[in-house]
Design a protein around this motif. Structure first.
Motif, PDB file in Angstrom:
ATOM      1  N   HIS A   1       0.834  -1.193   0.000  1.00 46.22           N
ATOM      2  CA  HIS A   1       0.000   0.000   0.000  1.00 46.22           C
ATOM      3  C   HIS A   1       0.875   1.252   0.000  1.00 46.22           C
ATOM      4  N   VAL A   2       0.457   2.234  -0.772  1.00 43.48           N
ATOM      5  CA  VAL A   2       1.192   3.494  -0.805  1.00 43.48           C
ATOM      6  C   VAL A   2       0.195   4.626  -1.002  1.00 43.48           C
ATOM      7  N   LYS A   3       0.392   5.698  -0.263  1.00 39.87           N
ATOM      8  CA  LYS A   3      -0.518   6.834  -0.349  1.00 39.87           C
ATOM      9  C   LYS A   3      -0.215   7.664  -1.592  1.00 39.87           C
TER      10      LYS A   3
ATOM     11  N   VAL B   1      -2.158   1.759  -4.844  1.00 39.01           N
ATOM     12  CA  VAL B   1      -2.116   3.202  -4.649  1.00 39.01           C
ATOM     13  C   VAL B   1      -3.510   3.658  -4.237  1.00 39.01           C
TER      14      VAL B   1
ATOM     15  N   TYR C   1       1.002  -3.560  -6.133  1.00 44.40           N
ATOM     16  CA  TYR C   1       1.009  -2.234  -5.531  1.00 44.40           C
ATOM     17  C   TYR C   1      -0.426  -1.699  -5.485  1.00 44.40           C
TER      18      TYR C   1
ATOM     19  N   THR D   1       8.268  -3.031   1.456  1.00 46.81           N
ATOM     20  CA  THR D   1       8.550  -3.457   0.096  1.00 46.81           C
ATOM     21  C   THR D   1       9.705  -4.437   0.138  1.00 46.81           C
TER      22      THR D   1
ATOM     23  N   ALA E   1       6.820   8.927  -0.365  1.00 48.44           N
ATOM     24  CA  ALA E   1       7.107   7.522  -0.656  1.00 48.44           C
ATOM     25  C   ALA E   1       6.620   7.147  -2.052  1.00 48.44           C
ATOM     26  N   TYR E   2       5.496   7.699  -2.456  1.00 47.14           N
ATOM     27  CA  TYR E   2       4.912   7.466  -3.787  1.00 47.14           C
ATOM     28  C   TYR E   2       5.898   7.903  -4.876  1.00 47.14           C
TER      29      TYR E   2
ATOM     30  N   LEU F   1       6.861   3.493   2.299  1.00 46.03           N
ATOM     31  CA  LEU F   1       5.683   3.591   1.463  1.00 46.03           C
ATOM     32  C   LEU F   1       4.508   4.228   2.176  1.00 46.03           C
ATOM     33  N   ASN F   2       4.680   4.704   3.392  1.00 45.18           N
ATOM     34  CA  ASN F   2       3.580   5.333   4.103  1.00 45.18           C
ATOM     35  C   ASN F   2       4.086   6.629   4.722  1.00 45.18           C
ATOM     36  N   GLU F   3       3.536   7.716   4.231  1.00 38.43           N
ATOM     37  CA  GLU F   3       4.025   9.015   4.649  1.00 38.43           C
ATOM     38  C   GLU F   3       3.869   9.234   6.153  1.00 38.43           C
TER      39      GLU F   3
ATOM     40  N   LEU G   1       9.132   5.794  -4.904  1.00 39.58           N
ATOM     41  CA  LEU G   1       8.935   4.500  -5.553  1.00 39.58           C
ATOM     42  C   LEU G   1       9.028   4.647  -7.076  1.00 39.58           C
TER      43      LEU G   1
END
Length: 851
Positions: free
Chosen positions: A686-688, A725, A723, A735, A693-694, A742-744, A697
């Motif tokens: 999961h990524v915001k 988003v 992934y 990851t 982090a987005y 991956l998570n702010e 990546l």
């Protein structure tokens, strides 16, 4: 248009080619690929063998980024390209429209085509040269990220990793237009006689309405003779005008469209009579892909032309009298007779309730016999029933006594068999038994009241192809255009030998004869690697000819990303043909579905296998092809032929809720764009959306940009990882790079406590020889993974040790099974069960080892 000799200057008149394309579309005429017969003049053999792992198509062209809340449309997009001995100069002409009531300033960005070596760049606005700033890939990526942050739109992310030119455009008046022109030069890549030009042509995400005009005109010149010319992106909508051995014009044009694919042009050059080229793609450990393209020299001497015997089988039943079909058909037949070569021989069989012949047996195509035949055709009238079986048996008997080594039957009918033998299978059997000399049969169906299954099988079983003339189309244009292409045969009974290379899944499954002015493309896969000799052999009249080419099939070769999708489209075409002829089986339908998902191919027939929540009932897929006659049957036959002969990577039936990105199909449900290959309970990272982090990546792997560009909510598989988003924070998931954030909301990389302990499906599944088993723990605990065979016997215990609460998804964290038992022996293929055991949890799932 007159013939032009290449002298370093190229004619730039393009109006004729553009008009021809647009007029063809308006009339709905049969396209060049509707009856594809590979044609190859003698002694000029160009093999383009492209092996490609599926990679995404890239897009770009000049775009204006307006202030937030303002829409800018693109009125037209015209491109002139001059290629002079590998130096390509591209001139771009675009008009942008400010669709707002206020004056605006915009930022014009021209993302550079991938792999381009620029030798010059100039930009003009309103005829005045504009200073443009060059941005390297790192600088350009920063600009793209800023645009995404400010506009909350990820569409531009597909350009991540590429350089760009940028310029300030001001003012753009309210409701006004701004014309921008630019020019750049590049050196085209050259590999063993093959050159490739690519122009990024996608404006879909940045124009608020379809473009009035899109046009690409290429003026090609080479001091080395040009052999093959092929647009793998736009072949069906492109006109190629050969102007001798050294120059050509290639025109692509369309109206009121939103371009969604790059324009790609491949051409080969060679001093040999046959030009040969081999391109390969292979991503180990998978099999490679190739396309073999053979093309001859442009001008064929009279003595190199193979003499042929042509038997015209002409329907004069009563139904041919309607709408002047008989008149058009007679004009087409007259054209074909006049087009016969001096060494040919021919005969005419006209049939209705009974059969009649122009002559007792084939006669030489001399002036006297041709004049007599024209008089015979003029006297034909429409009356009676339709005795197809008798006419075709007689035609095969005529071919049996013909003097020339190559015999061709041209068969035209507008109806179904009504007299004599009328059962489809009996007619096919009788004609097949009568064909003892390898006679080629080309079938034309006129209108919708024809048995498409019968005509397709007659042609396919006898080395030819079928085509259909719809009620609104011209019989004369369709038939005469076809006969013009096959009028000059140069090589028949073709065979290919790849030496030590093991090739599989080749399409077409039967190589066609080659005619002057055409080219042959065979798509396939290869398993081993190394250097080899490719040999093409065939009959030039009664003489066996062989042409050889030294080629390399490498262990790894990346590039030319359109080839696997074209190969898959062809294979799907052949599989659907099997369904159409013999009915569906679960295995056939599943193979079609898997190919479609893997290679991003979708159309109106396949969509039910991918887009529907539930699979079609048994027989539901094959029912689409059950009709033998009618408009739907004619459309299905034409579409099937196009898939089997595909030379363009299909863009598919895209719409509001379906998109194809590279080789992937995405389906939108709500706001989420989901990779069609997704299976329930697959663990995802999961990524915001728009977090640091987005962007990190994407910076690490720019290939992700084209998928993330779909929207703010995307679920996609890339390089063995899934992934997710989303526009709101999700759970923190690590990851394969433990340092990736991956998570702010968790800048130190720490993990949230998972809401529940869970066992996920192993991946890959089925697998061979090894697999990974992901899971998550809600509490700290000792953990073990136990594996049982289908009989319930424990064969392996994976002691995972004491694990802290967290998520164990990626290959360096998930449980790993190497396919061996506790004694270190390889286990056999079959179904196995795995159980996750902790201090307070137990869960079981099933997996399949397939060797």
């Amino acid at each position: 248009m007159g013939k032009i000799k290449y002298d370093g200057c190229l004619s730039r008149d393009r109006s004729e080619g553009r008009s021809l394309i647009l007029e063809r579309r308006k009339r709905g005429c049969v396209s060049a690929k509707s009856m594809r017969t590979a044609r190859l003049p003698v002694l000029c053999f160009a093999i383009l063998s492209c092996i490609v792992a599926i990679a995404p198509k890239t897009h770009s062209d000049g775009i204006i980024i307006p202030p937030p809340g303002v829409q800018v449309a693109i009125k037209y997009h015209k491109v002139d390209v001059t290629i002079d001995n590998q130096i390509a100069t591209t001139m771009v002409d675009q008009v942008f429209i400010n669709q707002s009531p206020r004056e605006i300033e915009g930022t014009y960005i021209f993302p550079l085509p991938p792999g381009v070596t620029m030798t010059g760049f100039a930009m003009f606005v309103g005829g005045k040269r504009l200073e443009a700033e060059f941005l390297n890939s790192e600088q350009a990526s920063k600009i793209y990220e800023d645009i995404v942050r400010s506009r909350k739109d990820p569409a531009i992310l597909e350009y991540i990793g590429r350089g760009a030119f940028r310029a300030r455009v001001f003012p753009i008046m309210p409701w006004g237009e701004k014309r921008i022109q630019l020019e750049y030069s590049e050196v085209l890549s050259y590999d063993a006689g093959l050159c490739k030009y690519q122009y990024p042509l996608n404006t879909e995400k940045f124009s608020s309405m379809p473009l009035e005009e899109v046009e690409v005109a290429v003026f090609l010149g080479s001091r080395v003779p040009i052999k093959s010319i092929w647009s793998p992106s736009h072949e069906g909508g492109t006109v190629v005008e050969r102007q001798g051995e050294h120059s050509a014009k290639i025109i692509y044009a369309d109206e009121n469209i939103v371009p969604d694919i790059d324009f790609v042009l491949c051409y080969t050059v060679s001093e040999d009579d046959f030009g040969l080229n081999l391109m390969t793609y292979r991503e180990p450990p998978d099999d490679g892909f190739y396309v073999l393209m053979a093309a001859p020299k442009f001008e064929i001497a009279t003595e190199e032309v193979v003499n042929k015997s042509v038997i015209f089988v002409f329907d004069t039943s009563g139904s041919m009298g309607a709408d002047n079909k008989i008149g058009q058909a007679k004009e087409a037949l007259e054209f074909c007779v006049r087009k016969l070569n001096k060494g040919d021989e021919f005969n005419i069989i006209d049939f209705s309730t009974s059969m009649r012949k122009f002559k007792l047996e084939p006669v030489p195509a001399g002036a006297t016999e041709i004049q007599s035949a024209l008089q015979y055709i003029d006297a034909l009238n429409a009356a009676g029933g339709t005795n197809i079986n008798e006419a075709l048996i007689e035609a095969m008997d005529q071919a049996e006594v013909a003097a020339n080594p190559l015999s061709i039957i041209v068969f035209l009918t507008d109806g179904m068999p009504t007299v004599g033998v009328t059962m489809e299978q009996n007619i096919l059997k009788n004609v097949g038994n009568a064909n003892g000399t390898g006679t080629r049969l080309f079938a034309f169906g006129v209108g919708y009241d024809v048995n498409t299954h019968l005509l397709d099988d007659l042609a396919g079983d006898n080395g030819g192809v079928s085509a259909y003339v719809r009620p609104e189309e011209s019989i004369e244009v369709t038939v005469s255009s076809f006969f013009d292409k096959i009028s000059t045969p140069v090589l028949s009974n073709l065979e290919l030998d790849f030496g030590i290379i093991n090739t599989v899944d080749m399409y077409p499954t039967q190589l066609p004869d080659l005619f002057a002015g055409s080219q042959l493309k065979e798509f396939g896969r290869y398993r081993n690697s190394g250097g080899t000799t490719i040999t093409l052999s065939g009959m030039a009249g009664e003489t066996l000819e062989r042409f050889s080419y030294q080629a390399q099939f490498p262990v790894e070769s990346l590039g030319n990303d359109f080839i696997p999708r074209i190969w898959a489209a062809r294979k799907i075409g052949y599989l659907i043909e099997e369904v159409r002829r013999n009915g569906e089986t679960p295995e056939l339908v599943e193979e079609i579905r898997e190919l479609s998902v893997k290679y991003g191919i979708i159309n109106e027939y396949i969509s039910m296998l991918i887009l529907e929540d539930e699979p079609p009932p048994p027989g539901g897929f094959g029912q689409q092809f059950a009709a033998e006659s009618g408009k739907g049957a004619v459309d299905a036959s034409a579409n099937l032929r196009d898939w089997k002969d595909a030379s363009v990577a299909p863009s598919g039936a895209q719409g509001e809720n379906v998109k194809i990105v590279g080789s992937k199909i995405f389906v939108r449900k709500g706001n989420l764009w989901t990779d069609a290959g997704y299976e329930d309970e697959k663990p995802a990272i999961h990524v915001k959306y728009a977090s640091e982090a987005y962007f990190n990546l994407i910076a690490k792997d720019p290939e992700l940009g084209k998928y993330f560009a779909l929207g703010k909510d995307v679920l996609v598989q890339h390089k063995d990882e899934w992934y997710r988003v989303q526009d709101s924070p999700g759970m923190a998931v690590e990851t394969s790079d433990p340092k990736a954030d991956l998570n702010e909301s968790e800048p130190d990389g720490s993990e949230e406590k998972p809401p529940e302990t869970k066992l996920w499906q192993n991946y890959p599944n089925p697998f061979n020889p090894d697999t990974w088993i992901p899971y998550k723990l809600v509490n700290n605990s000792a953990a073990a993974m136990k594996i049982y065979d289908a009989g319930g016997k424990l064969i392996r215990t994976l002691k995972l040790g004491y694990k802290t609460a967290g998520i164990y998804v990626t290959k360096n964290r998930a449980a790993y099974w190497d396919g061996k038992n506790d004694s270190g022996e390889d286990v056999s293929s079959g179904v196995y069960f795995y159980i996750l055991e902790t201090d307070e949890f137990q869960s079981v799932k099933k997996m399949t080892l397939k060797k």
